[in-house]
Enzyme design. Structure first.
Site, short mmCIF file in Angstrom:
data_model
loop_
_atom_site.label_atom_id
_atom_site.label_comp_id
_atom_site.label_asym_id
_atom_site.label_seq_id
_atom_site.Cartn_x
_atom_site.Cartn_y
_atom_site.Cartn_z
N THR A 206 10.82 62.28 -1.92
CA THR A 206 9.69 61.98 -2.82
C THR A 206 8.38 62.06 -2.06
O THR A 206 8.24 61.45 -1.00
CB THR A 206 9.87 60.58 -3.44
OG1 THR A 206 11.14 60.55 -4.09
CG2 THR A 206 8.76 60.27 -4.42
N CYS B 191 1.58 60.35 22.99
CA CYS B 191 3.01 60.44 22.69
C CYS B 191 3.85 60.25 23.95
O CYS B 191 5.02 59.89 23.86
CB CYS B 191 3.34 61.80 22.10
SG CYS B 191 2.35 62.17 20.67
#
Ligand code: PLP
Length: 376
Positions: free
Chosen positions: A238, A324
């Site tokens: 979704t 990261c």
């Protein structure tokens, strides 16, 4: 005064993005797949964002696929292209300075038996387009190169490489991780000769958890996430209407004055370099022709983490490299010829058009203090 100079890690969401989220979680909360008016309104919000983002890179709305972020976009680009074309073509070309989401995905594919070629910069720290083109052959499936390096701001010759590659090997899929260039320098898919482009919401004043993969019409990609066939089956799940909508509003806000903001940040970089030049022992690692938004320096041989904490105590926030990599050495600095003490003391200052001269002055003052006070 708190000074945030870690915008390559993430940016502060703009008011327009926050308002869009609020609207999508309070009023426009429908599921875009629902066949009633509440669902349709949510679908319209997604379509709106899709059109704005498509326009911002010179693409058609139908070529924009929403993902959970650029990490997923990069995974989808590489794994998806290999899934579609990898039976016949077993070779992947990347630069040796890619973000982990490209580099480690390539390594995973290498373990599955694909050949990965990592092209390094030349001794002067600059990439040569020819080196990429020479690495390509009839067996190459995909070439993936980032537009702007997240640790140093180096701008890679993507257009030059992709143009030559397409001329010699039209079948090779070209992918560009545009995360650190998007909304900072012009990104046009046709001009770049890119078949796929990755974008991230939270680097452009939208929010974390949303990204885009542009896939040129006609290019085949096998989905990595399967399920409910959203995003034309390329990325099931979704759609996150709040995050997607916020992404659209942020791009709408920043797309119109890329050039003006670039000039403003270029002037800030000049000021930063002038202030840094006054401090003994500091060297600049980013080349002159880098994106002005990212400036990598070596702070007088003082260990990055120690300098970072010193700056942090004074409410100045920078990074030691890629956010990261969290303390892990990425190897990217070494590729650019930044080694030993210079690499260990590397500090990344990354700006946004909202950064001010006062921010830069505050950083430079505390940096100088840190270099004087930190021992070893
Ligand atoms: N590519 C580059 C060049 C990046 O700098 C980053 C984030 O630091 C990513 C990809 C990953 O983006 P995301 O955080 O949206 O997964």
């Amino acid at each position: 005064m708190s000074v945030y100079l870690d915008n390559a890690a993430t940016t502060k969401p703009c008011t327009e993005a926050v308002t869009a989220i609020l609207d999508a979680v309070t009023e426009n909360f429908g599921n875009p797949s629902s066949l009633h008016k509440v669902g349709l309104n949510a679908q319209l919000a997604v379509d709106r964002a899709r059109k704005i983002i498509a326009d911002s890179i010179g693409a058609d709305s139908g070529e924009i696929y929403f993902t959970s972020g650029a990490t997923e976009s990069n995974n989808l680009a590489l794994r998806g292209a290999i899934g579609a074309y990898g039976k016949r073509k077993r070779k992947i070309i990347i630069s040796a300075v890619e973000h982990a989401s490209v580099d480690e995905t390539a390594s995973a594919l290498e373990k599955q038996g694909f050949e990965v070629i990592r092209v390094s910069p030349r001794d002067n720290g600059q990439f040569c387009a020819e080196d990429f083109v020479n690495a390509c052959d009839e067996n190459t499936c995909i070439i993936s190169i980032m537009l702007v390096n997240n640790e140093t701001g180096h701008i890679l010759p993507v257009r030059e490489v992709f143009k030559s590659v397409k001329r010699r090997f039209p079948e090779i899929i070209t992918h560009c991780d545009c995360v650190q260039g998007y909304m900072k320098i012009p990104v046009r898919v046709n001009s770049l000769c890119a078949d796929m482009v990755s974008l991230s919401g939270h680097k452009v004043h939208a929010v974390k958890g949303v990204g885009v993969l542009y896939i040129r019409k006609g290019v085949r990609v096998i989905p990595t996430v399967t399920g409910g066939h959203q995003e034309k089956g390329i990325r099931s799940g979704t759609e996150s209407v709040p995050l997607i909508s916020a992404f659209g509003f942020a791009v709408e806000k920043y797309a119109s004055d890329i050039k003006e903001r670039y000039e403003k940040v270029s002037a800030l970089k000049v000021h930063l370099l002038e202030r840094i030049a006054e401090i003994d022992g500091v060297t600049v690692n980013s080349p002159e022709n880098a994106s002005p938004y990212v400036v990598n320096i070596s702070a007088g041989g003082k260990r990055s983490e120690i300098m970072l904490h010193f700056l942090e105590q004074k409410e100045i926030y920078v990074s030691s490299g890629s956010a990261c990599s969290k303390g892990q050495k990425s190897g990217v600095l070494e590729q650019f010829g930044i080694r030993g003490k210079n690499a260990d003391s590397a500090v990344r200052i990354s700006m946004t058009s909202e950064t001010t001269t006062e921010d830069i002055d505050a950083f430079a003052d505390v940096l100088r203090e840190g270099i004087e006070k930190i021992r070893g």
